[in-house]
Scaffold this active site. Structure first.
Site, PDB file in Angstrom:
ATOM      1  N   CYS A 111       0.860  -1.187   0.000  1.00 54.81           N
ATOM      2  CA  CYS A 111       0.000   0.000   0.000  1.00 54.81           C
ATOM      3  C   CYS A 111       0.895   1.234   0.000  1.00 54.81           C
ATOM      4  O   CYS A 111       1.720   1.398   0.910  1.00 54.81           O
ATOM      5  CB  CYS A 111      -0.869  -0.025   1.258  1.00 54.81           C
ATOM      6  SG  CYS A 111      -1.877   1.441   1.494  1.00 54.81           S
ATOM      7  N   CYS A 149      -1.065   3.988  -6.280  1.00 56.54           N
ATOM      8  CA  CYS A 149      -1.933   3.323  -5.293  1.00 56.54           C
ATOM      9  C   CYS A 149      -2.141   1.912  -5.816  1.00 56.54           C
ATOM     10  O   CYS A 149      -2.446   1.730  -7.009  1.00 56.54           O
ATOM     11  CB  CYS A 149      -3.265   4.068  -5.188  1.00 56.54           C
ATOM     12  SG  CYS A 149      -4.546   3.153  -4.297  1.00 56.54           S
TER      13      CYS A 149
HETATM   14  N1  DGL Z   1      -4.043   0.676  -1.773  1.00 54.91           N
HETATM   15  C1  DGL Z   1      -3.647   1.836  -1.094  1.00 54.91           C
HETATM   16  C2  DGL Z   1      -2.464   2.535  -1.728  1.00 54.91           C
HETATM   17  O1  DGL Z   1      -1.666   1.894  -2.370  1.00 54.91           O
HETATM   18  C3  DGL Z   1      -4.622   2.747  -0.417  1.00 54.91           C
HETATM   19  C4  DGL Z   1      -6.027   2.836  -0.843  1.00 54.91           C
HETATM   20  C5  DGL Z   1      -6.864   3.452   0.253  1.00 54.91           C
HETATM   21  O2  DGL Z   1      -7.149   2.730   1.203  1.00 54.91           O
HETATM   22  O3  DGL Z   1      -7.167   4.662   0.176  1.00 54.91           O
HETATM   23  O4  DGL Z   1      -2.280   3.706  -1.567  1.00 54.91           O
END
Ligand code: DGL
Length: 253
Positions: free
Chosen positions: A69, A180
């Site tokens: 993430c 993301c």
């Molecule tokens: N998947 C996450 C990222 O790479 C975050 C998405 C979220 O929960 O806002 O930033």
């Protein structure tokens, strides 16, 4: 066992690359679905969740952690490393460096959550790795939630993707960084808008290679996968075919 986590489904895009790179390793994936999205939360709130998840994965026998993430990496990877000094922690950061190196127009864009887009860490990443390449940072509120709800064909999402990406292309951007991990699942939608005008930059394979370098004996397990979530754990397995990841379901124990 290697622990992998995200706010929700997004990190499955990284998990898929990890399984390709480390087919015999055992993985435990944790989706923090009770607190998704992270992108509109404060750094303190995200840090608190990341430290709790790190603690949980370590106590369940994970010997290496992959923060799948960007938002969690930006807000909390340093705190997580400090909390587990003996453990390798691999984070995910937007691929500014490869995008800047490959750009022919000298203009690139990063699509990210609000938290990542507004972070000092992204500013520093751009300062340190973009060189003379101009970087446009585009926050994309709501996109991760659409992926989370598996609303990948929603016309409102398609319209928002076009509205955010078209102006970047008009400015001459030729590399678009997926900042993301949820956005990997929006690649078909993004390609519909982009056509041949730009390329998407996703770092999942690079993160998997880095994990492979650090895995040591953890590379040699039974090829098993455990899926866990802080809310609605059943949705995780059910989402795999919708995300074109049906092939990793066979590993689930
Ligand atoms: N998947 C996450 C990222 O790479 C975050 C998405 C979220 O929960 O806002 O930033």
């Amino acid at each position: 066992m290697i622990g992998v986590f995200d706010s929700g489904l997004g990190g499955l895009s990284v998990l898929a690359a990890l399984v390709d790179a480390l087919p015999h390793a055992d993985f435990r994936y944790f989706a923090d679905t009770a607190h998704v999205p992270y992108g509109n939360k404060s750094e303190e709130q995200i840090q608190c969740r990341v430290l709790a998840i790190g603690e949980e994965l370590a106590s369940r026998g994970c010997g290496l952690l992959v923060v799948a993430c960007n938002t969690a990496t930006t807000a909390a990877v340093q705190a997580l490393r400090a909390a587990h000094p003996g453990m390798a922690v691999v984070g995910v950061e937007p691929g500014i460096k490869p995008a800047a190196q490959e750009s022919r127009t000298g203009r690139i864009a990063v699509l990210a959550t609000e938290a990542t887009a507004n972070s000092q860490r992204l500013k520093h990443l751009i300062r340190d790795h973009a060189g003379n390449v101009e970087v446009f940072v585009e926050p994309c509120p709501g996109w991760a939630t659409h992926v989370e709800m598996l609303q990948l064909d929603d016309p409102a999402l398609a319209a928002d993707v076009r509205a955010r990406v078209e102006p970047l292309l008009e400015r001459g951007v030729d590399r678009i960084v997926l900042g993301c991990t949820h956005y990997s699942f929006l690649a078909p939608l993004l390609r519909d808008v982009i056509g041949s005008r730009a390329e998407l930059v996703d770092v999942a394979a690079a993160v998997a290679r880095q994990t492979q370098r650090l895995a040591g004996g953890l590379a040699h397990g039974s090829g098993r996968l455990q899926l866990h979530a802080s809310a609605h754990p059943e949705r995780l397995r059910a989402a795999l075919p919708r995300l074109h990841l049906g092939h990793i379901a066979a590993r689930i124990v």
